[in-house]
Design a protein around this motif. Structure first.
Motif, short mmCIF file in Angstrom:
data_model
loop_
_atom_site.label_atom_id
_atom_site.label_comp_id
_atom_site.label_asym_id
_atom_site.label_seq_id
_atom_site.Cartn_x
_atom_site.Cartn_y
_atom_site.Cartn_z
N PRO A 37 -0.33 0.23 0.81
CA PRO A 37 0.97 -0.03 0.34
C PRO A 37 1.73 -0.44 1.58
N SER A 38 2.48 -1.32 1.55
CA SER A 38 3.66 -1.40 2.56
C SER A 38 4.55 -0.18 2.49
N ILE A 39 5.13 -0.05 1.54
CA ILE A 39 6.17 1.24 1.29
C ILE A 39 5.69 2.05 0.22
N ASP A 63 1.20 8.35 9.13
CA ASP A 63 0.21 8.28 10.17
C ASP A 63 -0.94 6.83 9.91
N ALA A 64 -1.08 6.63 8.70
CA ALA A 64 -1.78 5.59 8.32
C ALA A 64 -1.14 4.20 8.27
N GLY A 65 0.14 4.25 8.76
CA GLY A 65 1.14 3.02 8.98
C GLY A 65 1.67 2.55 7.72
N THR A 66 1.98 3.36 6.86
CA THR A 66 2.83 3.01 5.75
C THR A 66 4.20 3.55 5.90
N ARG A 67 5.11 2.77 5.38
CA ARG A 67 6.58 3.31 5.48
C ARG A 67 6.80 4.12 4.14
N ARG A 96 11.74 -8.05 0.37
CA ARG A 96 11.16 -8.68 1.51
C ARG A 96 9.53 -8.43 1.54
N ALA A 97 9.23 -7.40 1.23
CA ALA A 97 7.63 -6.89 1.28
C ALA A 97 7.29 -7.67 0.20
N PHE A 98 7.62 -7.70 -1.10
CA PHE A 98 7.19 -8.68 -2.04
C PHE A 98 6.95 -9.94 -1.65
N MET A 99 8.05 -10.55 -1.29
CA MET A 99 7.98 -11.98 -0.82
C MET A 99 6.69 -12.29 0.29
#
Length: 170
Positions: A37-39, A63-67, A96-99
């Motif tokens: 997931p991005s977020i 730690d895994a790079g997810t916001r 913005r993430a969805f786009m």
């Protein structure tokens, strides 16, 4: 851990119960990290995180790079003033993430009321008609949005311009 996912724009929106709800916290977090997931929006209280053995969820995701955004709402409740102040930024970031084809996970304790309310609001703010968004969301998670107050909050959404309307191959 089951993620109930629906396309939004070029991305994916999912709702779920809290990682660890069934006692398999480590496996749930690993599954979530592999989903990339991005977020992740956590709508549970700090006490609910602790009860599920998920107090370290935010750090594991970061730690895994997810916001990770912790935006607690009481069970069966609706957002408070602090949530409302933060919401325009969170919503814009998610849209913005969805786009860009990103994946957003919204979770609460059971993956129904609070997460459904916020997911529905994001879908509408991404350009979907409220009835269509609710139908699509409840097709994957029939318990999404549990109370009248939650529905009222979700329906306060302002639809985005048509540029956000694309989902799937539409």
């Amino acid at each position: 851990m089951i993620l109930y996912a629906v396309p939004v724009g070029a991305g994916i929106l999912a709702i779920s119960p809290i990682p660890g709800a069934d006692g398999a916290y480590s496996g749930d977090v690993q599954h979530l990290i592999e989903w990339k997931p991005s977020i992740v929006l956590s709508l549970v209280t700090a006490a609910e995180l602790a009860e599920a053995g998920a107090a370290g969820l935010g750090q594991s995701l970061v730690d895994a790079g997810t916001r990770w955004e912790h935006m607690p709402i009481p069970d069966f409740g609706v957002p408070d003033g602090a949530f409302e102040v933060a919401w325009p930024y969170i919503s814009a970031m998610a849209r913005r993430a969805f786009m860009g084809g990103g994946r957003i996970l919204v979770h609460c304790r059971g993956g129904c009321g609070r997460s459904g309310m916020v997911a529905l609001r994001l879908m509408i703010e991404s350009g979907e008609a409220p009835d269509d968004a609710l139908d699509r969301l409840r097709a994957i998670r029939p318990c999404a949005v549990e109370t009248d107050d939650q529905m009222r909050w979700a329906l306060k959404a302002r639809r985005a311009p048509a540029v956000f309307l694309r989902h799937g191959n539409d």
